[in-house]
Design an enzyme around this catalytic site. Sequence first.
Site, short mmCIF file in Angstrom:
data_model
loop_
_atom_site.label_atom_id
_atom_site.label_comp_id
_atom_site.label_asym_id
_atom_site.label_seq_id
_atom_site.Cartn_x
_atom_site.Cartn_y
_atom_site.Cartn_z
N HIS A 1 20.50 13.00 10.73
CA HIS A 1 20.57 12.00 9.67
C HIS A 1 19.15 11.55 9.30
O HIS A 1 18.27 11.45 10.16
CB HIS A 1 21.42 10.80 10.10
CG HIS A 1 21.34 9.68 9.10
ND1 HIS A 1 21.66 9.87 7.78
CD2 HIS A 1 20.97 8.37 9.22
CE1 HIS A 1 21.47 8.73 7.13
NE2 HIS A 1 21.06 7.81 7.98
N CYS B 1 26.36 5.52 7.23
CA CYS B 1 25.89 6.82 6.73
C CYS B 1 26.63 8.01 7.32
O CYS B 1 26.25 9.15 7.05
CB CYS B 1 24.40 6.97 6.99
SG CYS B 1 23.40 5.74 6.13
N ASP C 1 0.84 -1.19 0.00
CA ASP C 1 0.00 0.00 0.00
C ASP C 1 0.88 1.25 0.00
O ASP C 1 1.48 1.61 1.01
CB ASP C 1 -0.91 -0.04 1.24
CG ASP C 1 -1.81 1.18 1.31
OD1 ASP C 1 -1.87 1.94 0.32
OD2 ASP C 1 -2.44 1.38 2.36
N GLU D 1 29.59 4.04 1.53
CA GLU D 1 29.48 2.60 1.74
C GLU D 1 29.23 1.92 0.39
O GLU D 1 28.88 0.74 0.35
CB GLU D 1 28.40 2.26 2.75
CG GLU D 1 27.01 2.69 2.37
CD GLU D 1 25.98 2.10 3.32
OE1 GLU D 1 26.02 2.43 4.49
OE2 GLU D 1 25.15 1.29 2.86
#
Lengths: 131, 349
Positions: B236, B112, B28, B80
């Site tokens: 972040h 990250c 959905d 990464e």
Amino acid sequence: MERSSSSLWRKIRARYNLVGNVCENCSTAYFPPRIVCRKCGRKSKMEEKRFNGDGEIFSFTKIRVPPDTFKDEAPYFIGIIKLKEGPMVEGHIIDNGVEPEIGGKVRAQFRKMYVEGDEGLIYYHYKFEPL
Amino acid sequence: MAGIVGYGVHIPIYRIKVEDIAKVWSEDAESIKKGLNIREKSVPGKDEDAATIAVEAARRAIRHAGIDATELGALYAGSESHPYAVKPTATVVSAGIEAGNKLMVADLEFACKAGTAGMQMIMGLIDSGMIRYGMAIGTDTSQGRPGDALEYTASAGGAAFILGKDKNGIIANVVKTVSFTSDTPDFWRREGASFPSHGGRFTGEPGYFRHITGATKLLFEETGMKPSDFDYAVFHQPNGKFPKMVAAQLGFTEKQIERGLMTPIIGNTYSGSSLIGLAATLDVAKPGQKILVTSFGSGAGSDSFAIEVTDNIDSKRKNLEKVMDIVERHKTYIDYSAYLKNRGSIRKT
């Protein structure tokens, strides 16, 4: 594309940053760089020059049947770009949704040109983006 | 202390909407859009990777800073998704900006937050007098396993920040930086694996929230500052929901974070995420305003920065390409098939 580290290494500055040269005797600019000026011969005074990557499309074509190297890229455009500083340069034209046209302004971008399988080298290169 | 003298961002032009991913997996779309607070994400072109994104961001940063690339004494590329397992992305970038040979260069990886880790390393080199200018980059073409929740957010983009100490060139001073680190197995990718694995809900509380609040509170302790002292905050952004939640936990308002919240329209650019948020905030910040930035890298750790904008910011904007202009430039929507092709996910053999 060549298949050797040494050949790639020798061309890095030209491919990454359009580093060519100019004859200071007659102001003719060259890309790729030449050892001797076509016009001045032994009077050549060649100096390195980094072209800024701005130019316009002199001619272009759409490649539908590519060489094996670019078989996953087709269809794509290649063109002859007249750099602002003079030299004519062949290069790939990035598909950014702007249809290439003769006289259209372009700017050099830094892109992957070719990846040598799963274990080989990655060949980075300028490509031209229509503005 | 070292400050920011220039920055640049690159985001690929391609986008895929949440609806196009959800349709493939019979999920959905509306509940995912609402649950993750994300509408669409950036997708790299077939000829783009973490190195090409880094070079484009670095070139913009050099133009904005108004310095010669040969003045850089160090360059660190955090990612990464480095294109090579062995051979640095950062050497490609240094050649791509013609930085010459007299500089320290290395690749970094910390999920990250490798980009902000690079900023701290550059600051140390500048403040010790070893270099005059240095560049830290966060760049990624992040991976999400098809069908995994990460597929809705894992995107592509990067930012390059140049730091220096010359008062006339600094657009924003870094007043203080601290880090909060622990060994937390919330998210990982083994050597040779194509996609990362993660601990599902475990990535939230012990990972993201513990480290972001840990680093930010440590920054408050060491500076005596509080949320209301900041005009903007950037956290972040693994999705569009977590930064809003952590901001509320720490006492920040939605208004403080909305300018730097980029994930809803570009996805999670991993190492680029908090740096692109900072860049978007600096695009509009006024002299004297204060910005809090706290990154997060799984594994896990957070770097927190208190930043104060200087009077130089307006005059240096003439050479700046703003984040929102880059986001909107030639934006092109693609469907799931083209997305798979661009990502190199279609195997012919």
